[in-house]
Design a protein around this motif. Structure first.
Motif, PDB file in Angstrom:
ATOM      1  N   LEU A 161       0.192  20.357 -10.353  1.00  0.00           N
ATOM      2  CA  LEU A 161       0.640  18.979 -10.132  1.00  0.00           C
ATOM      3  C   LEU A 161       0.949  18.746  -8.650  1.00  0.00           C
ATOM      4  O   LEU A 161       0.754  17.648  -8.138  1.00  0.00           O
ATOM      5  CB  LEU A 161       1.888  18.729 -10.998  1.00  0.00           C
ATOM      6  CG  LEU A 161       2.359  17.292 -11.190  1.00  0.00           C
ATOM      7  CD1 LEU A 161       1.317  16.468 -11.939  1.00  0.00           C
ATOM      8  CD2 LEU A 161       3.686  17.254 -11.964  1.00  0.00           C
ATOM      9  N   ALA A 162       1.412  19.790  -7.966  1.00  0.00           N
ATOM     10  CA  ALA A 162       1.686  19.664  -6.529  1.00  0.00           C
ATOM     11  C   ALA A 162       0.388  19.440  -5.745  1.00  0.00           C
ATOM     12  O   ALA A 162       0.365  18.711  -4.756  1.00  0.00           O
ATOM     13  CB  ALA A 162       2.408  20.913  -6.020  1.00  0.00           C
ATOM     14  N   ASP A 163      -0.713  20.047  -6.225  1.00  0.00           N
ATOM     15  CA  ASP A 163      -2.019  19.798  -5.589  1.00  0.00           C
ATOM     16  C   ASP A 163      -2.422  18.340  -5.765  1.00  0.00           C
ATOM     17  O   ASP A 163      -2.970  17.705  -4.864  1.00  0.00           O
ATOM     18  CB  ASP A 163      -3.101  20.691  -6.211  1.00  0.00           C
ATOM     19  CG  ASP A 163      -2.892  22.165  -5.890  1.00  0.00           C
ATOM     20  OD1 ASP A 163      -2.391  22.457  -4.789  1.00  0.00           O
ATOM     21  OD2 ASP A 163      -3.236  23.007  -6.735  1.00  0.00           O
TER      22      ASP A 163
ATOM     23  N   LYS B  35      -0.436  15.812  -6.110  1.00  0.00           N
ATOM     24  CA  LYS B  35       0.377  14.976  -5.229  1.00  0.00           C
ATOM     25  C   LYS B  35      -0.148  15.051  -3.797  1.00  0.00           C
ATOM     26  O   LYS B  35      -0.201  14.042  -3.092  1.00  0.00           O
ATOM     27  CB  LYS B  35       1.846  15.408  -5.291  1.00  0.00           C
ATOM     28  CG  LYS B  35       2.795  14.390  -4.677  1.00  0.00           C
ATOM     29  CD  LYS B  35       4.245  14.773  -4.956  1.00  0.00           C
ATOM     30  CE  LYS B  35       5.213  13.730  -4.428  1.00  0.00           C
ATOM     31  NZ  LYS B  35       6.615  14.117  -4.693  1.00  0.00           N
ATOM     32  N   GLY B  36      -0.557  16.249  -3.369  1.00  0.00           N
ATOM     33  CA  GLY B  36      -1.100  16.403  -2.020  1.00  0.00           C
ATOM     34  C   GLY B  36      -2.362  15.594  -1.823  1.00  0.00           C
ATOM     35  O   GLY B  36      -2.545  14.933  -0.797  1.00  0.00           O
ATOM     36  N   ALA B  37      -3.244  15.623  -2.829  1.00  0.00           N
ATOM     37  CA  ALA B  37      -4.513  14.896  -2.706  1.00  0.00           C
ATOM     38  C   ALA B  37      -4.260  13.392  -2.654  1.00  0.00           C
ATOM     39  O   ALA B  37      -4.857  12.674  -1.849  1.00  0.00           O
ATOM     40  CB  ALA B  37      -5.430  15.244  -3.878  1.00  0.00           C
TER      41      ALA B  37
ATOM     42  N   ALA C 267      -1.483  11.937  -1.727  1.00  0.00           N
ATOM     43  CA  ALA C 267      -0.778  11.617  -0.479  1.00  0.00           C
ATOM     44  C   ALA C 267      -1.786  11.472   0.664  1.00  0.00           C
ATOM     45  O   ALA C 267      -1.701  10.551   1.481  1.00  0.00           O
ATOM     46  CB  ALA C 267       0.246  12.705  -0.154  1.00  0.00           C
ATOM     47  N   TYR C 268      -2.756  12.374   0.694  1.00  0.00           N
ATOM     48  CA  TYR C 268      -3.803  12.281   1.731  1.00  0.00           C
ATOM     49  C   TYR C 268      -4.579  10.973   1.573  1.00  0.00           C
ATOM     50  O   TYR C 268      -4.823  10.251   2.554  1.00  0.00           O
ATOM     51  CB  TYR C 268      -4.745  13.482   1.614  1.00  0.00           C
ATOM     52  CG  TYR C 268      -5.896  13.446   2.598  1.00  0.00           C
ATOM     53  CD1 TYR C 268      -5.668  13.636   3.964  1.00  0.00           C
ATOM     54  CD2 TYR C 268      -7.198  13.214   2.167  1.00  0.00           C
ATOM     55  CE1 TYR C 268      -6.717  13.588   4.872  1.00  0.00           C
ATOM     56  CE2 TYR C 268      -8.252  13.170   3.074  1.00  0.00           C
ATOM     57  CZ  TYR C 268      -8.004  13.354   4.419  1.00  0.00           C
ATOM     58  OH  TYR C 268      -9.040  13.300   5.310  1.00  0.00           O
TER      59      TYR C 268
ATOM     60  N   ARG D  32       5.030   8.510  -4.329  1.00  0.00           N
ATOM     61  CA  ARG D  32       6.022   9.087  -5.245  1.00  0.00           C
ATOM     62  C   ARG D  32       5.433   9.061  -6.646  1.00  0.00           C
ATOM     63  O   ARG D  32       4.573   8.237  -6.957  1.00  0.00           O
ATOM     64  CB  ARG D  32       7.342   8.318  -5.178  1.00  0.00           C
ATOM     65  CG  ARG D  32       7.292   6.970  -5.844  1.00  0.00           C
ATOM     66  CD  ARG D  32       8.653   6.267  -5.859  1.00  0.00           C
ATOM     67  NE  ARG D  32       8.540   5.051  -6.661  1.00  0.00           N
ATOM     68  CZ  ARG D  32       9.453   4.099  -6.692  1.00  0.00           C
ATOM     69  NH1 ARG D  32      10.554   4.196  -5.978  1.00  0.00           N
ATOM     70  NH2 ARG D  32       9.271   3.037  -7.455  1.00  0.00           N
ATOM     71  N   PHE D  33       5.916   9.971  -7.472  1.00  0.00           N
ATOM     72  CA  PHE D  33       5.453  10.074  -8.855  1.00  0.00           C
ATOM     73  C   PHE D  33       6.561   9.613  -9.795  1.00  0.00           C
ATOM     74  O   PHE D  33       7.732   9.878  -9.565  1.00  0.00           O
ATOM     75  CB  PHE D  33       5.132  11.538  -9.188  1.00  0.00           C
ATOM     76  CG  PHE D  33       3.778  12.007  -8.732  1.00  0.00           C
ATOM     77  CD1 PHE D  33       2.905  11.160  -8.050  1.00  0.00           C
ATOM     78  CD2 PHE D  33       3.355  13.306  -9.006  1.00  0.00           C
ATOM     79  CE1 PHE D  33       1.661  11.608  -7.638  1.00  0.00           C
ATOM     80  CE2 PHE D  33       2.110  13.765  -8.597  1.00  0.00           C
ATOM     81  CZ  PHE D  33       1.258  12.914  -7.910  1.00  0.00           C
TER      82      PHE D  33
END
Ligand SMILES: [Zn+2]
Lengths: 799, 362
Positions: free
Chosen positions: B244-246, B248-250, B252-253, B266-267
Motif C-alpha cells: 500500500l505504501a508503494d 501511495k508513492g505512485a 503522490a508522484y 492523503r488516503f
C-alpha cells in the motif's frame, strides 16, 4: 444515514466535539458528508397556547387565532389546518428571528393584524415537514423556550456508510465504531420484559417455507395497545433521522431499527386471517396493496409474509395496507426477522421500491440482533402504548452458519501495508472492534468474525480493519520504482496518439461526442444500417437511446451547432468507437472522422466564397498528408454512393483493394438542419487502416548528384478527362528519368471551347547517372505528349 | 599636399615604408569635408554609389582608418576614432537621403514603401487538442515514466469481466438496470475500465504494469458534474512485493506531475469490491494550497482517485497464486481531473464541441 449525537452518546461516552468525531469517522472508513445542528437559530421560539380560533372574514384558507405567549394573548393569523383551541405549538413572537434569518414583525394579512407566527417544523429547520404547525405536548407550558422543550440543539452527522458495512447502519453499530476509535466502552442496554396473559404460541403460528429465503423469523404478540402519538423525545429522534413520526407502535418499530439495525414490522393482528404467518414466495401474478397505497403485482422471485390466505407484506421491503396499524388496532403481531439479501435486493429493484428496511436487508442484517430488537420493541410498546406482552417469542430459524476462523499473519500484514505494525497494536485494534482475536504464536493471530461483521471473510479483510483504525495518515509514500515490463506491447495506443498529434498539426481540432445518440439523428444520415444498430435497454433518454454506428452524424451536428453560434469555419476530427451487430454479436471498432467547413484558420482574408472543390480538396489534403506521415501509401479514392453525401461528391476510400472508409460533401438537405451555408466535407475511416504501419520502414535513398530538367506542358482535354487519367497515361510511358509530375494550373477559356479545359503540368526529369542532354529530355517529353494526344485526344501546348 | 622623400601623402595620412599608412587628424578632417561635399554634389545614383565605395566600401578609406588606428599618435587617437565614426554615420545618412532625392521629387520619409509588419501572419494553424485527450495523454506519460504501458479493451463488456471477476457481489447495486447500461445480448457497457485489467491478467503472468484509459458508462442523469458517458484511467501493478505504501508513492508522484509539485496526497479508507484494503485518494487543492477555497469546497482537499490492494479473490479468478502475488490498482475520472485542472465548471462543455471552448486548449 443520519446519526444524532445525543443518541450515539447514550451508548458510548465520547465528549469530543462533533467535528472531531466526524474527522475520526471519515478517516476510518465512514465518511461524514455533513454536520447539521437541528434547532440552531430557534433560540427566540417559545411555546404558544392557542386560546381561540375563528374564521378569517376575507380569506377561506386563513384562520384568526389568539395565542397565549405566557404573559399576553396576541392575535395571530395562521394558514395551517391543524390549529386547534387548546393546542400548544411552536410560536415565534414579535421580534423573534427564525433560523433562515427572517425577523417576525407585526403584519396585516388581508386586513387582519398578526403579531407573531405559529411555525411548522421546516420553518424551524427541524425537519422537512410542512404538514402543519409544530404541535407540542399538552403538558408544556406557554412561554417556555422551545429548545428547553426539545432538550436543546441536536447535532446530526450525515454518514456515507459503504456497501459492505451493514453493521454501521444503526446507532449502536456506529457507537461500536466510535468506541473502538476512542478506546472507550460500548454500553448497550439490556431490555427486561414483563410478560403476561396467554403464551404467544396460543395466539399464532409461523411457517417458513424456505429457510434460505428467511434464515430467522420471530414473532411476538402484544395486546391492549393504545395508539397515540409517541413522546416528543422519540418523535424528535425519528425526525432527526429523517423518519416521519406516525403513531407510537409504528414509531417504536422504526426507532428500534434505527437504534440496532434490525428492521421490524408491526401487523394489526386482527387482520391476519387464521391468526397465522406464512413466509413464502409470492405466486406469479399475486397482487397486494402496499402501505404506500400502490397496488403491486408480485412474482415468484419475491418473498412475502402472508396470513393463511394472502400476502400481508413484501418481506423486508414494505407492509401491506390491509394489515396496517391504525387507530382501531389493539393487538399487534411484532415481526423481527432476517431475509436473504440478494432476494430482497431483486424484489426491491423489480418493484422500484426502496425503503429503510430493504436498504438494510439487502446489505445483510445480523441474526443475532433479531431477538434483542424484538425484546427492545416489546418493552417500549409496553411502556409507551400500555401494551401487554404475551409470554414467549416464536422463533423459526435455521441452524446458524459458523464463521470460519481467519488467520492473520503479521508478516503478510506488514508486507501488504508497507508499515511495520507491532503485534500488540494489531491485537489492540481487533479487540477494540469487538472482533475476537487469539494470539496463536509465531506472529499469527486467529480471528473468528463476529456475527455483526459478515464482511470479514479473508485475511485481507482483517488487514483493512487494522490499517483503517490504525490510521492511514501515517502510511509512508514509498518512492516509485520504475519497472519495465519488457514484453508489454502498447504499439497501437502509441500509434493512435501519434495520429492525433498529426491531425492537430494539420490544423484540425479534436472533438468528442457521446457514444449514444437518438435514432432520429442517425436516420437523417440513412437508414440502411437500422437492423444492425445497437439499442440500449434502459436509455436515460430517447436522445441517447442508440449506440452510434458512425461518427459522421455527430460530426455534422457538431459543425452545425457551431454555425448556430456564428462559428462558420471549423476543421475537426474525432477518434471514437462505433457499435454494430455482426454475426449475431455486438461488435465495436475505432474510427476516425474528419469534418471541414469554411475557411482554414490562418488563410488569406479573401472574400471569395468557399467552393465545394476547395473544401473537398482540403479534406483530401489532410488525409493524404496523414497517410504519408503514417507510412500508409496508396489510399484509393473511387466514386461511391452514400445517402449522406451529394451525388457526384461521394467517394469510397480503399487501401490495397479493401474499402476502409468513405468521404464526401454533406447533402444540402442535411446542412439545412443547421442552416450551414458553406460546403461541408466529411470523411470517416477505420482507424486501424491509417495506423496499420506501426513500424517505420523508411530506408535511405542516395541524394541526386546530377541536375534535373523541368519541362512544362499544358494539356487541353475534354472536361470528362480527369487528372487521374492524365497521370495514368504519363505513368504508362514513364521513362526512368521522369521523377516528378506536378499539376500547377487548371484553366478554362472561350477560345478552348465549351466543355474543354487546360491542365498545366511540370514534369521533372533527372538521371541518377549523368546530366541529361536537351535531346534526351526532349525525346522523352515528346513521347509523353504523343501518348497524351493518342489516348486522351489532348491538344498540347508546350510552355 | 606636401610630399617628402620616401613618403607619400594619402587622403587619410602619410604612406610610409612598405605601404603602411600613418593616419593623422588634420588629413582626416580634410577628407571628411571632401567626402560630405562629394555626396552633396553627386548627380546620379551611380555617382552616389561611387562615393559610398570610396569612403565606406569594404576596401574604402574609413575601414582603412579603423585598421590603422593603432598607428595614430596616441594623443590624437581618440579624436581620430570619434571623427571617423561620426563621419561614417553622417555620410551614410546623407547618401540615403540623397538617393531618395534622386529617385524622385519627394523626400524619403513619405515616399519609401513601408511594409506593414502588423498584418496577420499566414499559413495553416495548428488545431487544438481536446482537454480529455490531453489529460489522458499526460497521465499516460506520467505513469509511463514509472514503466506503465497502455492496455485497451472493449466498451461492450461481459458481466463476468465487468463484475464477477472483480469480486462484485451478485446483488451489488452497481449491477442494477438503474445504474448500468445493459444490452439485449446479456452484455453491458463497461462501468469502469477495470475489466481491461482482468483481460490483461488473464492473458499473461506477472509482472503486470498497465494503465487503462478509456470510455465508461453509468446510468447517471446528466448534470454539471455527471455524464452517463465519461472517461477513466485505471492502473494496475502486480508483482510479488507490492505494498500500500508503494501505491501511495505512485499516486503522490502522479499528483506532483499532474497538478503541481506542492500537491500532497492523503488516503481515506473506503470500499471497492476488487481491492482490500481500499482507499480513496485526495489531492491537496492546487488552487488554494490547502487553505480552502471554492474549488475544494473549503476543505483544502479534492477527491481524485479510488484505489487499493488487489483483492486476493481477484487473483484467484484470473489464475494467479493469491499467496505469492500482490498488487495495487487505482482509478480516476478524466473529466474530473480536466475540470479541476482547467477550471471547467460544467462537464457538458466537454461534449458540446463548441469551437469557442475548444480553442482555449492547445
Ligand atoms: Zn482550494
Amino acid at each position: 444515514m443520519k446519526l444524532p449525537l445525543s443518541w450515539l452518546r447514550e451508548y458510548v461516552a465520547v465528549e469530543a466535539p462533533a467535528e472531531e468525531i466526524a474527522e475520526r469517522l471519515t478517516f476510518s472508513g465512514t465518511e461524514v458528508e455533513g454536520i447539521e445542528h437541528l434547532g440552531a437559530g430557534c433560540e427566540d421560539i417559545i411555546v404558544g397556547e392557542i386560546r381561540t380560533v375563528t374564521a378569517h372574514p376575507k380569506a377561506d384558507r386563513l384562520r384568526l387565532c389568539r395565542v397565549f405567549n405566557g404573559t399576553d394573548e396576541v392575535p395571530v393569523v395562521c394558514g395551517a389546518d391543524n390549529v386547534e383551541v387548546g393546542a400548544k405549538a411552536a410560536f415565534a413572537p414579535l421580534g423573534a428571528t427564525l433560523p433562515d434569518g427572517m425577523t417576525i414583525k407585526q403584519a396585516k394579512l388581508r386586513g387582519e393584524i398578526s403579531q407573531g407566527m405559529l411555525c411548522a417544523e421546516d420553518e424551524l429547520g427541524l425537519s422537512s415537514d410542512h404538514g402543519g404547525i409544530m404541535l407540542l405536548p399538552p403538558e408544556t407550558v406557554a412561554g417556555t423556550p422551545l429548545l428547553e422543550v426539545l432538550g436543546g440543539v441536536e447535532t446530526v452527522l450525515e454518514l456515507e456508510v459503504t456497501w459492505n458495512r451493514s453493521d454501521c447502519l444503526s446507532v449502536i453499530g456506529m457507537a461500536r465504531e466510535v468506541a473502538a476509535l476512542y478506546g472507550v466502552e460500548l454500553k448497550v442496554p439490556q431490555p427486561v420484559l414483563a410478560e403476561s396473559g396467554k403464551p404467544v404460541a396460543e395466539w399464532t403460528r409461523v411457517e417458513v417455507a424456505d429457510a434460505a429465503d428467511c434464515p430467522r423469523y420471530t414473532a411476538r404478540v402484544l395486546t391492549g395497545a393504545v395508539l397515540k402519538p409517541s413522546p416528543l423525545w422519540m418523535r424528535r429522534r425519528l425526525s432527526c433521522c429523517g423518519v416521519r413520526p406516525i403513531n407510537n407502535v409504528v414509531d417504536i418499530t422504526n426507532y428500534v431499527m434505527l437504534e440496532c439495525g434490525q428492521p421490524l414490522h408491526a401487523f394489526d393482528f386482527a387482520m391476519l386471517t387464521d391468526s397465522r404467518i406464512v413466509v413464502r414466495r409470492a405466486a406469479t401474478g399475486e397482487r397486494m396493496a402496499t402501505l404506500d397505497d400502490e397496488e403491486r403485482e408480485l412474482t415468484s422471485e419475491m418473498l412475502v409474509i402472508a396470513d393463511a390466505e394472502r400476502p400481508v407484506a413484501v418481506a423486508g421491503i414494505m407492509g401491506g395496507a390491509g394489515s396496517e396499524i391504525g387507530d382501531s388496532t389493539q393487538t399487534v403481531l411484532l415481526e423481527s426477522a432476517t431475509f436473504d439479501p440478494a432476494l430482497t435486493h431483486r424484489a426491491s429493484v423489480a418493484l422500484g421500491l426502496s425503503t429503510d428496511a430493504s436498504h438494510r436487508f439487502e446489505r445483510t442484517v445480523d441474526r443475532s440482533t433479531t431477538e434483542w430488537a424484538s425484546r427492545r420493541a416489546a418493552v417500549l410498546m409496553s411502556e409507551l402504548a400500555d401494551a401487554a406482552v404475551a409470554p414467549g417469542m416464536i422463533d423459526v430459524q435455521a441452524e446458524p452458519e459458523t464463521a470460519a476462523p481467519i488467520a492473520c499473519r503479521l508478516a503478510r500484514l506488514r508486507a501488504i501495508l508497507g508499515v511495520p505494525l507491532e503485534h500488540s497494536e494489531v491485537l489492540r485494534i481487533l479487540t477494540a472492534l469487538q472482533i475476537p482475536a487469539i494470539d496463536a504464536g509465531d506472529d499469527v493471530i486467529h480471528v473468528v468474525p463476529p456475527s455483526f461483521r459478515p464482511d470479514l471473510k479473508i485475511e485481507a479483510d482483517l488487514i483493512e480493519e487494522v490499517i483503517r483504525v490504525h490510521g492511514l495518515d501515517e502510511l509512508p509514500a514509498a518512492d516509485p520504482i520504475g519497472r519495465i515490463v519488457v514484453d508489454a506491447d502498447d504499439a497501437r495506443p502509441r500509434a493512435v496518439a501519434a495520429c492525433r498529434d498529426h491531425l492537430v498539426g494539420l490544423g484540425l481540432s479534436e472533438i468528442m461526442n457521446y457514444s449514444f445518440l437518438s435514432s432520429r439523428a442517425l436516420d437523417r444520415f440513412g437508414r440502411e444500417g437500422v437492423a444492425q444498430r445497437v439499442e440500449l435497454l434502459d436509455p436515460v433518454s430517447a436522445d441517447h437511446g442508440v449506440m452510434r454506428d458512425s461518427l459522421i452524424p455527430q460530426m455534422a451536428e457538431s459543425l452545425g451547432r457551431n454555425v448556430t453560434h456564428q462559428e462558420l469555419d471549423a476543421a475537426c476530427f474525432e477518434i471514437g468507437r462505433v457499435f454494430f451487430r455482426e454475426n449475431g454479436a455486438i461488435g465495436e471498432e475505432d474510427r476516425l472522422a474528419i469534418g471541414i467547413m469554411g475557411r482554414a484558420a490562418g488563410s488569406s482574408t479573401g472574400g471569395a466564397p468557399v467552393t465545394p472543390e476547395a473544401t473537398f480538396l482540403r479534406l483530401k489534403g489532410v488525409l493524404e498528408e496523414l497517410a504519408r506521415v503514417q507510412n500508409v501509401r496508396d489510399v484509393a479514392w473511387t466514386p461511391g454512393d452514400d445517402p449522406a453525401f451529394e451525388t457526384g461528391w461521394c467517394v469510397a476510400l480503399s487501401i490495397d483493394g479493401v474499402v476502409v472508409g468513405r468521404a464526401g460533401l454533406l447533402t444540402a438537405d442535411i446542412r439545412h438542419n443547421w442552416r450551414i451555408q458553406n460546403p461541408v466535407a466529411l470523411m470517416e475511416l477505420k482507424l486501424d487502416s491509417i495506423i496499420s504501419q506501426l513500424h517505420d520502414t523508411t530506408s535511405f535513398t542516395a541524394i541526386p548528384v546530377y541536375p534535373s530538367v523541368a519541362r512544362d506542358l499544358a494539356v487541353i482535354v475534354d472536361e470528362a478527362v480527369q487528372h487521374g487519367d492524365i497521370l495514368r497515361v504519363i505513368n504508362s510511358v514513364s521513362p526512368e528519368e521522369l521523377t516528378d509530375i506536378g499539376l500547377f494550373d487548371i484553366f478554362r477559356s472561350k477560345e478552348m471551347g465549351n466543355r474543354r479545359k487546360s491542365m498545366a503540368y511540370t514534369l521533372t526529369y533527372r538521371s541518377a547517372e549523368r546530366t541529361l542532354t536537351d535531346e534526351e529530355t526532349n525525346s522523352q517529353h515528346a513521347a509523353i505528349m504523343d501518348r497524351l494526344r493518342e489516348e486522351l485526344g489532348a491538344e498540347i501546348k508546350e510552355r | 599636399m606636401a610630399t617628402t622623400k620616401g613618403t607619400k601623402s594619402t587622403k587619410v595620412g602619410t604612406r610610409v615604408r612598405g605601404g603602411e599608412v600613418r593616419v593623422d587628424l588634420e588629413t582626416l578632417k580634410k577628407t571628411v569635408d571632401e567626402g560630405l561635399g562629394e555626396a552633396r554634389t553627386a548627380e546620379s545614383a551611380d555617382a552616389l554609389e561611387a562615393v559610398r565605395i570610396t569612403y565606406l566600401g569594404r576596401k574604402g578609406l574609413m575601414p582603412q582608418v579603423m585598421k590603422e588606428l593603432k598607428s595614430v599618435a596616441p594623443e590624437e587617437r581618440a579624436e581620430v576614432g570619434r571623427l571617423a565614426n561620426s563621419f561614417k554615420n553622417e555620410l551614410a545618412a546623407l547618401l540615403e537621403s540623397r538617393r531618395g532625392e534622386l529617385n524622385g521629387a519627394h523626400s524619403a520619409s513619405d515616399e519609401a514603401p513601408v511594409f506593414d509588419f502588423t498584418l496577420p501572419g499566414q499559413g495553416s494553424r495548428r488545431g487544438t487538442r481536446h482537454p480529455i485527450s490531453m489529460v489522458i495523454e499526460e497521465a499516460v506519460a506520467i505513469f509511463g515514466r514509472m514503466g506503465f504501458t497502455v492496455a485497451e479493451g472493449p466498451d461492450v463488456e461481459t458481466p463476468y469481466h465487468n463484475f464477477d471477476a472483480l469480486n462484485t457481489a451478485a446483488h451489488h447495486p452497481a449491477r442494477d438496470r438503474q445504474d448500468t447500461f445493459w444490452l439485449d445480448d446479456g452484455n453491458l457497457l463497461r462501468t469502469q475500465t477495470s475489466p481491461v485489467q482482468i483481460r490483461v491478467m488473464e492473458s499473461r503472468q506477472p509482472p503486470v504494469r498497465i494503465v487503462t484509459p478509456g470510455r465508461c458508462y453509468r446510468r447517471d442523469t446528466t448534470d454539471a458534474t455527471h455524464s452517463a458517458n465519461f472517461h477513466q484511467i485505471e492502473g494496475l501493478y502486480v508483482d510479488h512485493d507490492v505494498s500500500l505504501a508503494d501505491l501511495k508513492g505512485a499516486l503522490a508522484y502522479f499528483a506532483h506531475e499532474m497538478m503541481g509539485p506542492d500537491v500532497a496526497v492523503r488516503f481515506r479508507p473506503h470500499f471497492f469490491p476488487f481491492t482490500e484494503p481500499s482507499v480513496e485518494c485526495d489531492f491537496s487543492c492546487h488552487v488554494c494550497g490547502g487553505a480552502g477555497c471554492r474549488v475544494c469546497k473549503g476543505s483544502g482537499w479534492i477527491e481524485i482517485a479510488g484505489a487499493g490492494m488487489v483483492d486476493p479473490r481477484v487473483f484467484e479468478r484470473v489464475g494467479y497464486d493469491p499467496e505469492s502475488t500482490t498488487g495495487y490498482a487505482f482509478g480516476m475520472g478524466i473529466e474530473r481531473i480536466a475540470m479541476i485542472r482547467y477550471g471547467i465548471p460544467d462537464i457538458r462543455l466537454l461534449y458540446e464541441n463548441d469551437m469557442r471552448f475548444l480553442r482555449q486548449f492547445s
